[in-house]
Scaffold this motif. Structure first.
Motif, PDB file in Angstrom:
ATOM      1  N   MET A   8       0.831  -1.198   0.000  1.00 53.17           N
ATOM      2  CA  MET A   8       0.000   0.000   0.000  1.00 53.17           C
ATOM      3  C   MET A   8       0.873   1.259   0.000  1.00 53.17           C
ATOM      4  N   PRO A   9       0.353   2.386  -0.449  1.00 54.26           N
ATOM      5  CA  PRO A   9       1.115   3.632  -0.378  1.00 54.26           C
ATOM      6  C   PRO A   9       1.218   4.115   1.069  1.00 54.26           C
ATOM      7  N   ASP A  10       2.276   4.863   1.363  1.00 52.87           N
ATOM      8  CA  ASP A  10       2.451   5.487   2.681  1.00 52.87           C
ATOM      9  C   ASP A  10       2.390   4.459   3.816  1.00 52.87           C
ATOM     10  N   VAL A  11       3.256   3.460   3.725  1.00 54.85           N
ATOM     11  CA  VAL A  11       3.310   2.425   4.763  1.00 54.85           C
ATOM     12  C   VAL A  11       3.993   3.002   6.005  1.00 54.85           C
ATOM     13  N   ASP A  12       3.294   3.009   7.132  1.00 51.27           N
ATOM     14  CA  ASP A  12       3.882   3.522   8.365  1.00 51.27           C
ATOM     15  C   ASP A  12       4.352   2.357   9.239  1.00 51.27           C
ATOM     16  N   ASN A  13       4.937   2.696  10.389  1.00 54.06           N
ATOM     17  CA  ASN A  13       5.498   1.657  11.257  1.00 54.06           C
ATOM     18  C   ASN A  13       4.427   0.705  11.785  1.00 54.06           C
ATOM     19  N   GLN A  14       3.248   1.224  12.050  1.00 58.55           N
ATOM     20  CA  GLN A  14       2.173   0.369  12.542  1.00 58.55           C
ATOM     21  C   GLN A  14       1.777  -0.662  11.481  1.00 58.55           C
ATOM     22  N   THR A  15       1.753  -0.239  10.232  1.00 58.51           N
ATOM     23  CA  THR A  15       1.421  -1.157   9.135  1.00 58.51           C
ATOM     24  C   THR A  15       2.504  -2.219   8.975  1.00 58.51           C
ATOM     25  N   VAL A  16       3.767  -1.799   9.092  1.00 57.70           N
ATOM     26  CA  VAL A  16       4.878  -2.759   9.009  1.00 57.70           C
ATOM     27  C   VAL A  16       4.771  -3.799  10.119  1.00 57.70           C
ATOM     28  N   ASP A  17       4.458  -3.339  11.327  1.00 53.61           N
ATOM     29  CA  ASP A  17       4.319  -4.267  12.450  1.00 53.61           C
ATOM     30  C   ASP A  17       3.196  -5.274  12.199  1.00 53.61           C
ATOM     31  N   GLU A  18       2.078  -4.802  11.624  1.00 51.25           N
ATOM     32  CA  GLU A  18       0.965  -5.706  11.325  1.00 51.25           C
ATOM     33  C   GLU A  18       1.366  -6.728  10.260  1.00 51.25           C
ATOM     34  N   ALA A  19       2.125  -6.267   9.255  1.00 47.54           N
ATOM     35  CA  ALA A  19       2.574  -7.177   8.194  1.00 47.54           C
ATOM     36  C   ALA A  19       3.502  -8.248   8.752  1.00 47.54           C
TER      37      ALA A  19
END
Length: 417
Positions: free
Chosen positions: A145-156
């Motif tokens: 996804m665009p604009d991946v933040d740290n929270q998104t990385v942690d979920e991935a």
């Protein structure tokens, strides 16, 4: 014989649908089978299964835009069915790739919903393989996804970890991806987790230079400079990076194409290894001199090339303050320190050879290394000669005193006789 469709009737028979469905699952769908799905969906507009089969058939034919429309309608008719969510998410991903777009957050939302507890109506069965595959797809969707933040990385990372836990054999490759994402995350609290994931990747792929490179990079997490790395982590990082280089060199020796492959990655490994060697604690006194303001004290030969994620950006260079006396910065290193610096320079030059655009400027700063080492060695030879001359002089003095004493004793004996 070639199949034909009875054009006198619109309704496809149960037998025709079964045959077409089997062909679709086997990847052998022909035009007649596709037409069966298309007519069935027209005849049964309220049947979600009819639209779902048509959408899958369109996807097989590469018609991803049409597949999204059919599967979206099927999902609208049966919003609780997990398999529809997964099929629609896959179709949206394929359409995004066709259009050259990044994936929309809807894809991740669909995968999350599909992973509802097995007791939920329409949910995936309690099958670890199916659920692991969906977790793996969720992780990839989140990072696309665009604009991946740290929270998104942690979920991935959490999704990939779940996939590995549920079906480890089917998702062995995720260990390295988890480690690489944790490296990019750069959180010191996650260093141990990244090292563990990378170690598993190495265990599963012991001949993979990339896996060893990733393992070596995990030890840099949370370190602003290579000098701050602990002794054990430093030693393990050096072993991992040296193994990666050895595996690449072995592959290059056996395959001409491998000589040109992964040049950037190989250069990065040489650069990291140079950083580690040149920041060894044995060189600490020399580095401390530089921090105090003396340009002669900077023992690191690495330059300001673009760092890899997770690699500390500490541009510095070994360069004598007086080109006429290049051995002066080496005076306090000793033979072991000079050996470390020699290896650090060698790896930096190897990086520059593989990736000149990134590392040539740094390598240029150590152009005087051979002269510095030559003068250092020459000074050592001279010091050794001076020590030997001193010892010889001492022996000569002792021998002179001994001969003088013997002469005096001889004279005394002659006088008594």
């Amino acid at each position: 014989s070639t199949r034909t469709l009875n054009t006198e009737t619109i309704n496809a028979t149960i037998e025709e649908l079964r045959e077409a469905s089997e062909a679709l699952q086997a990847g052998e769908l022909d035009d007649v089978g596709f037409e069966i799905f298309h007519r069935h969906a027209q005849e049964h507009p309220a049947d979600w299964r009819a639209h779902a089969m048509l959408g899958q058939a369109q996807g097989k034919r590469g018609e991803h835009g049409a597949a999204v429309e059919a599967l979206r309608l099927a999902h609208k008719l049966s919003p609780a069915t997990a398999h529809l969510k997964i099929a629609l998410a896959s179709a949206l991903t394929a359409k995004a790739h066709d259009d050259g777009d990044q994936e929309h957050s809807e894809v991740a939302t669909l995968y999350r919903a599909a992973l509802a507890p097995a007791s939920t109506p329409g949910a995936l069965p309690d099958d670890p393989v199916q659920r692991a595959e969906t977790h793996a797809k969720l992780g990839r969707a989140l990072l696309s996804m665009p604009d991946v933040d740290n929270q998104t990385v942690d979920e991935a990372i959490a999704a990939w970890s779940s996939a590995v836990a549920l079906a480890p054999k089917q998702h062995e490759g995720l260990h390295e991806l988890i480690a690489m994402r944790l490296i990019r995350r750069g959180d010191p609290a996650q260093r141990a987790r990244a090292i563990q994931a990378a170690q598993r990747a190495v265990k599963l792929s012991p001949a993979s230079a990339q896996a060893y490179e990733t393992l070596g990079a995990t030890f840099f997490i949370g370190h602003d400079a290579a000098a701050s790395m602990g002794r054990k982590h430093r030693a393990r990082a050096i072993r991992a990076l040296e193994t990666a280089i050895a595996l690449w060199e072995e592959a290059a020796a056996n395959d001409e194409q491998s000589q040109e492959a992964d040049r950037s990655a190989r250069a990065r490994v040489h650069s990291r290894l140079s950083r580690l060697l040149s920041s060894d604690p044995k060189l600490q006194d020399l580095n401390a001199g530089d921090e105090a303001g003396g340009s002669e004290g900077d023992a690191s030969p690495t330059g300001s090339g673009e760092p890899h994620p997770g690699e500390p950006s500490t541009p510095s260079s070994w360069a004598p303050s007086n080109p006429a006396q290049p051995s002066k910065p080496l005076a306090g290193l000793g033979d072991e320190g000079v050996g470390l610096m020699r290896e650090a320079v060698r790896h930096l030059r190897a990086a520059a050879k593989l990736d000149p655009a990134t590392y040539s400027e740094s390598a240029a700063k150590v152009a005087g290394w051979e002269e510095a080492e030559r003068q250092y060695n020459q000074a050592g030879v001279k010091s050794q000669q001076e020590r030997e001359a001193m010892v010889m002089a001492m022996h000569a003095e002792i021998d002179g005193e001994r001969r003088e004493k013997e002469e005096d004793e001889e004279i005394e004996r002659e006088e008594r006789s």
